[in-house]
Every structure is written in structure tokens, then in C-alpha cells.
Design a protein around this motif. Structure first.
Motif, PDB file in Angstrom:
ATOM      1  N   SER A  50       0.832  -1.207   0.000  1.00  0.00           N
ATOM      2  CA  SER A  50       0.000   0.000   0.000  1.00  0.00           C
ATOM      3  C   SER A  50       0.865   1.256   0.000  1.00  0.00           C
ATOM      4  O   SER A  50       0.576   2.222  -0.715  1.00  0.00           O
ATOM      5  CB  SER A  50      -0.925   0.012   1.219  1.00  0.00           C
ATOM      6  N   ASN A  51       1.932   1.240   0.794  1.00  0.00           N
ATOM      7  CA  ASN A  51       2.843   2.386   0.837  1.00  0.00           C
ATOM      8  C   ASN A  51       3.515   2.600  -0.517  1.00  0.00           C
ATOM      9  O   ASN A  51       3.640   3.729  -0.989  1.00  0.00           O
ATOM     10  CB  ASN A  51       3.917   2.194   1.908  1.00  0.00           C
TER      11      ASN A  51
ATOM     12  N   PRO B 120       3.321  -6.948 -11.982  1.00  0.00           N
ATOM     13  CA  PRO B 120       3.345  -8.010 -10.970  1.00  0.00           C
ATOM     14  C   PRO B 120       1.998  -8.192 -10.250  1.00  0.00           C
ATOM     15  O   PRO B 120       1.637  -9.305  -9.882  1.00  0.00           O
ATOM     16  CB  PRO B 120       4.414  -7.559  -9.978  1.00  0.00           C
ATOM     17  N   LEU B 121       1.253  -7.097 -10.089  1.00  0.00           N
ATOM     18  CA  LEU B 121      -0.061  -7.219  -9.448  1.00  0.00           C
ATOM     19  C   LEU B 121      -1.027  -7.989 -10.341  1.00  0.00           C
ATOM     20  O   LEU B 121      -1.806  -8.816  -9.849  1.00  0.00           O
ATOM     21  CB  LEU B 121      -0.628  -5.843  -9.116  1.00  0.00           C
ATOM     22  N   LEU B 122      -0.982  -7.721 -11.625  1.00  0.00           N
ATOM     23  CA  LEU B 122      -1.842  -8.467 -12.558  1.00  0.00           C
ATOM     24  C   LEU B 122      -1.463  -9.941 -12.574  1.00  0.00           C
ATOM     25  O   LEU B 122      -2.340 -10.811 -12.646  1.00  0.00           O
ATOM     26  CB  LEU B 122      -1.768  -7.864 -13.954  1.00  0.00           C
ATOM     27  N   ASP B 123      -0.176 -10.231 -12.494  1.00  0.00           N
ATOM     28  CA  ASP B 123       0.265 -11.627 -12.409  1.00  0.00           C
ATOM     29  C   ASP B 123      -0.255 -12.271 -11.119  1.00  0.00           C
ATOM     30  O   ASP B 123      -0.637 -13.436 -11.116  1.00  0.00           O
ATOM     31  CB  ASP B 123       1.795 -11.720 -12.447  1.00  0.00           C
ATOM     32  N   GLY B 124      -0.269 -11.497 -10.031  1.00  0.00           N
ATOM     33  CA  GLY B 124      -0.749 -12.014  -8.750  1.00  0.00           C
ATOM     34  C   GLY B 124      -2.225 -12.368  -8.762  1.00  0.00           C
ATOM     35  O   GLY B 124      -2.665 -13.279  -8.066  1.00  0.00           O
TER      36      GLY B 124
ATOM     37  N   ASN C 106      -4.394 -16.533  -1.239  1.00  0.00           N
ATOM     38  CA  ASN C 106      -3.973 -15.355  -0.474  1.00  0.00           C
ATOM     39  C   ASN C 106      -3.338 -14.305  -1.378  1.00  0.00           C
ATOM     40  O   ASN C 106      -3.590 -13.113  -1.234  1.00  0.00           O
ATOM     41  CB  ASN C 106      -2.970 -15.740   0.627  1.00  0.00           C
ATOM     42  N   GLN C 107      -2.501 -14.760  -2.305  1.00  0.00           N
ATOM     43  CA  GLN C 107      -1.855 -13.808  -3.214  1.00  0.00           C
ATOM     44  C   GLN C 107      -2.883 -13.180  -4.155  1.00  0.00           C
ATOM     45  O   GLN C 107      -2.812 -11.989  -4.441  1.00  0.00           O
ATOM     46  CB  GLN C 107      -0.743 -14.458  -4.013  1.00  0.00           C
ATOM     47  N   ARG C 108      -3.840 -13.964  -4.626  1.00  0.00           N
ATOM     48  CA  ARG C 108      -4.893 -13.405  -5.487  1.00  0.00           C
ATOM     49  C   ARG C 108      -5.660 -12.324  -4.744  1.00  0.00           C
ATOM     50  O   ARG C 108      -5.873 -11.225  -5.261  1.00  0.00           O
ATOM     51  CB  ARG C 108      -5.867 -14.498  -5.941  1.00  0.00           C
ATOM     52  N   HIS C 109      -6.075 -12.641  -3.524  1.00  0.00           N
ATOM     53  CA  HIS C 109      -6.858 -11.701  -2.716  1.00  0.00           C
ATOM     54  C   HIS C 109      -6.059 -10.421  -2.443  1.00  0.00           C
ATOM     55  O   HIS C 109      -6.558  -9.311  -2.644  1.00  0.00           O
ATOM     56  CB  HIS C 109      -7.269 -12.380  -1.397  1.00  0.00           C
TER      57      HIS C 109
ATOM     58  N   LEU D 162      -5.532  -8.314  -5.549  1.00  0.00           N
ATOM     59  CA  LEU D 162      -6.750  -7.560  -5.878  1.00  0.00           C
ATOM     60  C   LEU D 162      -6.917  -6.355  -4.959  1.00  0.00           C
ATOM     61  O   LEU D 162      -7.315  -5.275  -5.413  1.00  0.00           O
ATOM     62  CB  LEU D 162      -7.985  -8.461  -5.794  1.00  0.00           C
ATOM     63  N   LEU D 163      -6.613  -6.527  -3.677  1.00  0.00           N
ATOM     64  CA  LEU D 163      -6.684  -5.386  -2.761  1.00  0.00           C
ATOM     65  C   LEU D 163      -5.716  -4.283  -3.184  1.00  0.00           C
ATOM     66  O   LEU D 163      -6.077  -3.100  -3.215  1.00  0.00           O
ATOM     67  CB  LEU D 163      -6.353  -5.820  -1.329  1.00  0.00           C
ATOM     68  N   LEU D 164      -4.484  -4.667  -3.516  1.00  0.00           N
ATOM     69  CA  LEU D 164      -3.507  -3.677  -3.946  1.00  0.00           C
ATOM     70  C   LEU D 164      -3.889  -3.056  -5.290  1.00  0.00           C
ATOM     71  O   LEU D 164      -3.674  -1.857  -5.500  1.00  0.00           O
ATOM     72  CB  LEU D 164      -2.112  -4.287  -4.012  1.00  0.00           C
ATOM     73  N   LEU D 165      -4.456  -3.854  -6.184  1.00  0.00           N
ATOM     74  CA  LEU D 165      -4.915  -3.300  -7.462  1.00  0.00           C
ATOM     75  C   LEU D 165      -6.016  -2.270  -7.249  1.00  0.00           C
ATOM     76  O   LEU D 165      -6.030  -1.221  -7.907  1.00  0.00           O
ATOM     77  CB  LEU D 165      -5.422  -4.412  -8.385  1.00  0.00           C
ATOM     78  N   SER D 166      -6.923  -2.558  -6.323  1.00  0.00           N
ATOM     79  CA  SER D 166      -7.989  -1.583  -6.044  1.00  0.00           C
ATOM     80  C   SER D 166      -7.392  -0.303  -5.462  1.00  0.00           C
ATOM     81  O   SER D 166      -7.817   0.802  -5.812  1.00  0.00           O
ATOM     82  CB  SER D 166      -9.052  -2.165  -5.114  1.00  0.00           C
TER      83      SER D 166
END
Length: 138
Positions: A87-88, A104-108, A115-118, A121-125
Motif C-alpha cells: 500500500s505504501n 506483478p499485481l496483474l500476475d498475482g 492469499n496472493q490473489r486476494h 486484488l486489494l492492492l490493485l484496487s
């Protein structure tokens, strides 16, 4: 405390200290003990806001994968630390280094690890909200 102190020392004395510590940090975020992983990953909470943009930007390519790996850790505390660090990073570097953060977030999102998907997605949002906020400012 130790993670924040390390970053303050690097900030005061130069990037060569960080470059010299990369292998140690890498070993720490991969350590078998969750407390050790969490301690080393905590560096990534303080580094984005303490180090100069030039120094951290050079470090981002090495460091962001540590954060993403932490998002899929089996230990909840490590995942929480990784999410805070991510987040930072997004808040400070999501606009400047969009592709380095986005890919890397899209890959995640397509990871087999739930856990990595979730967390991805949180970081992408958070990234989308950050980008929209930056666009509205202009």
C-alpha cells in the motif's frame, strides 16, 4: 525498530549501504522462520517514504517482488506486513512506476495461491483509487 533504523541509516549515509544489504534482506524475506521474514519485510514499510525517490526507485525492482511474495506467505502477520508495504509503495510510486507496479499485481491476480490473489486484488484496487485521485487533481 530495527527495520526503521536501517532505513534511516541508509538515508543518512547513502545507497551503497542498501546495495550492500540486498543479499541479506533477500535471505531474510525468504527465511524459514515467519518472525524473521516479517522483520525483514518491515523494511519495505519504511523504505518508500524515508529514502529519496531516486534511491528507492532504483531499489523498487528488487524490493517489490519481496512484497508480492509476502502476500502469499503462510503466516498472517507476514501477509499483513506485505500488504501494508505494498500500500505504501502504491501510494508513493504507483503513478511514477505504473508498469513496474501494475504487471506483478496483474500476475498475482492469476496466481494459484488464494492469499496472493486476494492481496493482489486489494492492492490493485488501491492502485486504481490512487490513479483516479491523481487524475482528478490534474
Amino acid at each position: 525498530g530495527a527495520a526503521q533504523t536501517l532505513i534511516e541509516i541508509v538515508h543518512a549515509n547513502g545507497r551503497h549501504l542498501l546495495i550492500g544489504a540486498v543479499e541479506t534482506i533477500d535471505a531474510g524475506v525468504r527465511h524459514e522462520n515467519a518472525n524473521v521474514r516479517d522483520g525483514y519485510l518491515t523494511i519495505m514499510i519504511y523504505a518508500p517514504s524515508t529514502l529519496s525517490h531516486e534511491v528507492f526507485q532504483d531499489f523498487l525492482a528488487v524490493a517489490f517482488p519481496w512484497v508480492l511474495k509476502g502476500l502469499s506467505d503462510s503466516n498472517e502477520r507476514v501477509r499483513t506486513t506485505a500488504l501494508t508495504a505494498g500500500s505504501n509503495i502504491i501510494g508513493l510510486y504507483g503513478t511514477r512506476n505504473l508498469l513496474m507496479v501494475l504487471k506483478p499485481l496483474l500476475d498475482g491476480v492469476t496466481s494459484e495461491d488464494s492469499n496472493q490473489r486476494h492481496s493482489s486484488l486489494l492492492l490493485l484496487s488501491k492502485l486504481v483509487i490512487h490513479l483516479v485521485t491523481q487524475i482528478k487533481k490534474k
